[in-house]
Design an enzyme around this catalytic site. Structure first.
Site, PDB file in Angstrom:
ATOM      1  CG  ASN A   1      -1.822   1.231   1.275  1.00  0.00           C
ATOM      2  OD1 ASN A   1      -1.406   2.327   0.921  1.00  0.00           O
ATOM      3  ND2 ASN A   1      -3.048   1.049   1.718  1.00  0.00           N
TER       4      ASN A   1
ATOM      5  CD  GLU B   1      -4.775   4.372   0.927  1.00  0.00           C
ATOM      6  OE1 GLU B   1      -4.229   3.970   1.955  1.00  0.00           O
ATOM      7  OE2 GLU B   1      -5.303   5.497   0.822  1.00  0.00           O
TER       8      GLU B   1
ATOM      9  CG  ASP C   1      -4.618  -2.032   3.476  1.00  0.00           C
ATOM     10  OD1 ASP C   1      -4.929  -2.733   4.464  1.00  0.00           O
ATOM     11  OD2 ASP C   1      -4.578  -0.781   3.510  1.00  0.00           O
TER      12      ASP C   1
ATOM     13  CG  ASN D   1      -7.719  -1.300   5.949  1.00  0.00           C
ATOM     14  OD1 ASN D   1      -6.904  -0.837   6.750  1.00  0.00           O
ATOM     15  ND2 ASN D   1      -8.063  -0.669   4.852  1.00  0.00           N
TER      16      ASN D   1
ATOM     17  CG  ASP E   1      -0.519  -4.020   4.323  1.00  0.00           C
ATOM     18  OD1 ASP E   1      -1.096  -3.463   3.370  1.00  0.00           O
ATOM     19  OD2 ASP E   1      -0.277  -3.457   5.417  1.00  0.00           O
TER      20      ASP E   1
ATOM     21  CG  ASP F   1      -0.048   4.930   6.168  1.00  0.00           C
ATOM     22  OD1 ASP F   1       0.047   4.641   4.951  1.00  0.00           O
ATOM     23  OD2 ASP F   1      -1.119   5.274   6.690  1.00  0.00           O
ATOM     24  CG  HIS F   2       0.119   0.345   4.455  1.00  0.00           C
ATOM     25  ND1 HIS F   2      -0.699  -0.672   4.882  1.00  0.00           N
ATOM     26  CD2 HIS F   2      -0.638   1.470   4.483  1.00  0.00           C
ATOM     27  CE1 HIS F   2      -1.899  -0.190   5.161  1.00  0.00           C
ATOM     28  NE2 HIS F   2      -1.895   1.108   4.930  1.00  0.00           N
TER      29      HIS F   2
END
Length: 262
Positions: free
Chosen positions: A9, A36, A152, A154, A223, A252-253
């Site tokens: 991501n 993303e 991802d 989530n 992930d 942030d991943h």
DNA sequence: ATGGTCGGGTGCCGA
């Protein structure tokens, strides 16, 4: 023949392009699944990525979401929506058939909705999306292919996958309703590759930008690379590469990868 | 501590 597959991501491909290209050059994954993108399909940096030797299938949209598949092998066919809800046009799913020296490999890049807050409309959409994903993955299993559905999700699968399971229980990405739907997918016969390879390892793939979460290693493993039975049998290695998360202007991943010996 | 920090796009929304 060992094939390296990564999911990442990137949280805006345009703002991350330099770091992404550096990582691709250093690690030479054969297949990469992005989430993303945060750009429209035609704004994807095709030239820069193709220059590295990748074929690209991308599905973007303005501002939000966006998924892509990069492959050093030919991409034979691609679908760009998750079946099951004609009204949902969010760019959250892309699936390709890839031909690796005569063998067929099917991969998908999925960006499961975040869900905002439990009980919210977005949370209900997330749960329904996971149910749609299960229905589709169940159909794909009938093909008995080497199949990897990664991205991802989530959702952190288990207590070991979050930094504080007691405090986080019932919150977004670690809610029992989310875990039940992820488990329903796993129970179809999919293998969570990282966990199967590293049963005891506490390692995360996402850390909040806020409150110094990465520096304190307060993250979650959301992930995932999910393998069909035939794919799971071929996995020889896997890991999470935290180094890009420590870089300037990081997503942030972190990228999560595996090697499949086809 | 119910906050905090990002990216997109231009006012806040989504994560």
């Amino acid at each position: 023949m060992p094939i390296k597959i990564a999911t990442w991501n990137v949280n805006s491909i345009k703002s991350r392009l330099g770091g992404v290209i550096a990582w691709l050059k250093e690690n030479s994954p054969d297949i990469v699944l992005f989430q993303e993108l945060k750009c429209e399909t035609q704004a994807f940096p095709y030239l820069e990525i193709e220059e590295l030797g990748y074929n690209v299938a991308a599905q973007g949209q303005k501002t939000y979401n966006g998924v892509a598949i990069l492959s050093k092998f030919p991409i034979e066919e691609t679908i760009k929506i998750l079946p099951g809800d004609a009204a949902d046009d969010a760019a959250r799913y892309i699936e390709s058939v890839i031909s690796v020296s005569g063998q067929i490999l099917r991969v998908a890049s999925v960006y499961v909705p975040n869900g905002q807050q439990p009980g919210s409309e977005k949370f209900i959409y997330k749960l329904k999306f996971l149910e749609r994903l299960k229905a589709h993955e169940q159909k794909l299993l009938e093909y008995d292919e080497v199949l990897i559905i990664a991205g991802d999700y989530n959702v952190a699968p288990s207590a070991i996958d979050v930094f504080d399971p007691i405090r986080l229980e019932g919150t977004t990405c670690f809610h029992p309703e989310e875990r039940a739907r992820l488990n329903a997918i796993l129970h179809l016969g999919f293998t969570d590759i990282f966990r199967a390879q590293h049963p005891e390892k506490k390692q995360y793939s996402w850390w909040d930008y806020r409150a110094g979460a990465f520096q304190q290693n307060q993250g979650m493993r959301i992930d995932l690379l999910l393998a069909s039975p035939r794919a799971a049998d071929l996995v020889t290695d896997s890991g999470i590469d935290e180094r890009p998360r420590a870089a300037e202007k990081a997503s942030d991943h972190a990228p999560v990868w595996c090697v499949v010996d086809v």
